[in-house]
Design a protein around this motif. Structure first.
Motif, mmCIF file in Angstrom:
data_model
loop_
_atom_site.group_PDB
_atom_site.id
_atom_site.type_symbol
_atom_site.label_atom_id
_atom_site.label_comp_id
_atom_site.label_asym_id
_atom_site.label_seq_id
_atom_site.Cartn_x
_atom_site.Cartn_y
_atom_site.Cartn_z
ATOM 1 N N ASN A 154 -1.708 1.846 9.702
ATOM 2 C CA ASN A 154 -2.085 0.946 8.604
ATOM 3 C C ASN A 154 -3.426 1.363 8.014
ATOM 4 N N GLU A 163 -4.351 2.815 4.406
ATOM 5 C CA GLU A 163 -5.385 2.148 3.598
ATOM 6 C C GLU A 163 -6.481 3.111 3.155
ATOM 7 N N ASP A 177 -4.776 -6.001 -0.871
ATOM 8 C CA ASP A 177 -4.973 -5.689 0.542
ATOM 9 C C ASP A 177 -6.405 -6.137 0.866
ATOM 10 N N SER A 178 -6.616 -6.800 2.007
ATOM 11 C CA SER A 178 -7.903 -7.483 2.221
ATOM 12 C C SER A 178 -9.095 -6.524 2.175
ATOM 13 N N GLU A 179 -8.939 -5.321 2.735
ATOM 14 C CA GLU A 179 -10.057 -4.365 2.757
ATOM 15 C C GLU A 179 -10.404 -3.932 1.339
ATOM 16 N N LYS A 203 0.821 -1.211 0.000
ATOM 17 C CA LYS A 203 0.000 0.000 0.000
ATOM 18 C C LYS A 203 0.854 1.260 0.000
HETATM 19 MG MG MG Z 1 -5.376 -4.380 5.017
#
Ligand code: MG
Ligand code: NAD
Length: 404
Positions: free
Chosen positions: A221, A225, A154-156, A129
């Motif tokens: 983080n 994000e 990135d999971s989100e 990111k």
């Molecule tokens: Mg993430």
């Protein structure tokens, strides 16, 4: 029916946490994805093992002495072309046979490889990111111009990508990113000054590299994000929110103008997002078990206590200020975490380093990559000097007005 040709993948950061999860996906789907290149910084023994297992034809070690050690040990397979240094890393990103580059190196050093791969017409699976926070404008422009996909890993962002696909953009109201709140979410505020690097690199839900684990604790983080979401999905800061969700099962939400909210759920493992990106737009059976609703499960959500997470506030502030502020935020955070892990500064000094660096660095917008990298370098220097250059670190920063 003829099977589709294998996707040819280059994996940057193969020896890291995301790298390891990617290898798990590759073991499961070796009939669909082939590793044609790998890179790591210095862990040559691990990279050699990966090259043996996956018969990787091209490998790069960024670190010169690690490369020399590998050459002396003859640890890589004779079929692997091993090279070293930044130029070799960039050349790897242009391998003609590669279709997609997964960028899982940590930190802003991912920016040049990403831009090089995009200019070479490769699709990008983006776990890193920091490179978007530093150079989002350049990356998005280059991706559009070269008609390549930027697949959010990135999971989100992967969750949001799945929730918004196929929906008219004008129907979207806002994005709500979930955050675990980190490992000190419930720790007494007056003990945070004592947090050690050992404690800050352990996360209850996710197994991740050290830098992102510290970022998760400070919520820098989530700040990174938010900025990443701004670039990937084109939404302004007032349409990007954060909610604390301790279980890390809901990976984010997309809210529509009629009030409907879509979410993506799966266990807290990066293999789900990685596989989604690598097989996209196809799907196949997962690498690991998903949620089982026959077992009791609790999902909690609450607004973040912003006094507890000054790094999140500073990210909103940087995003709203725009120009080079996000780049400065990222650079300062990278240095602050590095210094914290080296026990050079305390845990609560991380936001102070960021605030100080944002205050001291010219945040004017820049229109070329060299100027951007110069801002990044200046910010890093200021962050490194924090506390060593006569300032007492007692920096005042404005508290931005955020909704979430
Ligand atoms: Mg993430
Ligand atoms: P990590 O520290 O576990 O691994 C980093 C990898 O990058 C290692 O393989 C290292 O050798 C490589 N690397 C570092 N500098 C390099 C260089 N100059 N040249 C070549 N290789 C280099 O980190 P991680 O946790 O896997 O995170 C990687 C990225 O993915 C970060 O940007 C992080 O924010 C993001 N991310 C990680 C997770 C996670 O679950 N770990 C989740 C979402 C996003």
């Amino acid at each position: 029916m003829e099977s589709s040709p294998k996707k040819k993948l280059i994996l940057l950061g193969a020896t890291g946490s995301i790298g390891g999860s990617t290898l798990r996906v590759l073991r499961e789907h070796s009939d669909r994805i082939e590793l044609v290149g790998v890179a790591a910084n210095s862990n040559h023994a691990e990279l050699a093992t990966i090259c043996h297992e996956f018969k990787v034809p091209n490998a790069v070690l960024s670190d010169q002495s690690a490369y020399q050690a590998a050459e002396q040990a003859h640890s890589f397979p004779s079929e692997t072309q091993l090279s070293c240094g930044e130029t070799a890393l960039l050349e790897l990103c242009t391998l003609p046979e590669a279709d997609i580059v997964l960028i899982a190196v940590v930190g802003a050093c991912g920016l040049k490889p990403a831009l090089t791969a995009i200019e070479a017409g490769k699709d990008i699976a983006l776990a890193n990111k920091e490179l978007l926070v530093l150079g989002g404008a350049f990356v998005i422009e280059a991706a559009k111009r070269n008609h390549v996909r930027l697949l959010p890993t990135d999971s989100e962002h992967n969750a949001i990508f799945q929730c918004i696909e196929g929906h008219p953009r004008e129907h979207l109201d806002k994005l709500i990113l979930t955050a675990s709140g980190g490992q000190f979410r419930d720790r007494a505020a007056d003990t945070l000054a004592d947090v050690t690097p050992e404690e800050a690199t352990q996360h209850p839900n996710w197994s991740m590299g050290p830098k992102i684990t510290v970022d998760s604790a400070t919520m820098a983080n989530k700040g990174l994000e938010l900025i990443e979401a701004h670039w990937l999905f084109g939404l302004e800061p007032d349409r990007l929110e954060v909610v604390i969700h301790p279980q890390s099962i809901v990976h984010s939400f997309a809210q529509y103008i009629d009030g409907s909210i879509l979410a993506q759920l799966c266990p807290p493992s990066m293999t789900f997002a990685i596989q989604h990106c690598l097989l996209y737009p196809d799907r196949a059976s997962g690498t690991e078990k998903t949620l089982d609703f026959s077992e009791a499960m609790q999902l909690d959500f609450k607004a973040p206590d912003l006094d507890r997470y000054p790094c999140l506030l500073l990210a909103y502030e940087a995003m709203r200020t725009g120009g080079s502020s996000p780049a400065i935020y990222n650079a300062a955070n990278e240095i602050a975490v590095e210094r914290f892990l080296a026990k050079d500064i305390g845990y609560l000094e991380i936001p102070k380093v960021i605030a100080h660096t944002l205050q001291e660095t010219d945040a004017s917008a820049v229109d070329n990559l060299d100027a951007l990298l110069a801002v990044d370098a200046t910010a890093r220097q200021i962050a490194r000097n924090y506390g060593n250059d006569g300032n007492d670190g007692d920096v005042q920063h404005r508290t931005p007005n955020i909704e979430s």
